[in-house]
Design a protein around this motif. Sequence first.
Motif: not given
Length: 195
Positions: A41-42, A67-69, A85-88
Motif C-alpha cells: 500500500p505505501g 496514502y499515495g496521493a 484504502l478504506q473509508p476511515l
Amino acid sequence: LGLAGSTIILGGEFTYVAGNGRAHIAAVEATGTGALTAWNPGLSSPVLELAVGPSGTIAVGGSFTHYGATSRLRLAAIDLVTGRLQPLAARIDNAVFDMDLNGTTLYLAGAFTRVNGVDRLGFAALDVTSSTLLPWNPQANLALGRSLAVSGNTVFLGGFFNSLGGQPRQGFGQVNATTGAPTAFAMNANGTTGV
C-alpha cells in the motif's frame, strides 16, 4: 506488528523490505521463510501502530499524512487483500502511537491535541464505520498518550500526564470505556508509562 491469518503485517520507518520497496508498511508470510508478499500500500511517513480488524482490513496509525496521493492524517484503514484504502479518515493533528479496536470503536493514544477539529489531549475514540469522533474523553491534562488497552468496560491509559478528568493520575490510569471518566483505580507512576 499485526497478525492477519497466516500473514504478518509490518509497520515502521523502513522503505525497503528484503530488497523491495515498501514505504513504511509491508506483509510477509508467517510460515516457512517469511517471504515478502506482493501487498504494497505505501504511506508517506512511519507507521507506528497497527490494529487488525475483523472484516479483512487493518487500521494503521503513525506520523504519515498521505496514502499515495490521498490525504490520510495519521490514521488509515487498508484492505488486507488488495491494499486499497478504506473509508476511515480522521483529521488528527499529530502522531498516533497506539490503538485498540473494540467492536466498532477505535481508541487512540498519541501526541495529538485535536481530532476532527475537536480538542482531545493524547487520547480519543472514533467510530470506525463513520470516522465520527466519539464523546469518550479522558481529559488528560497533557497531550502525550503513549499506550492504551481496553478491558471490558474500562480502558487503561499510559503516557505523560498528571491528571485524568481533573483527578490526580500520574502517567497511568483507568477510565470508563464509554465516557472516559476516571475510575477509582489510582496506581500512579513517577514518569511516563507505555511501551
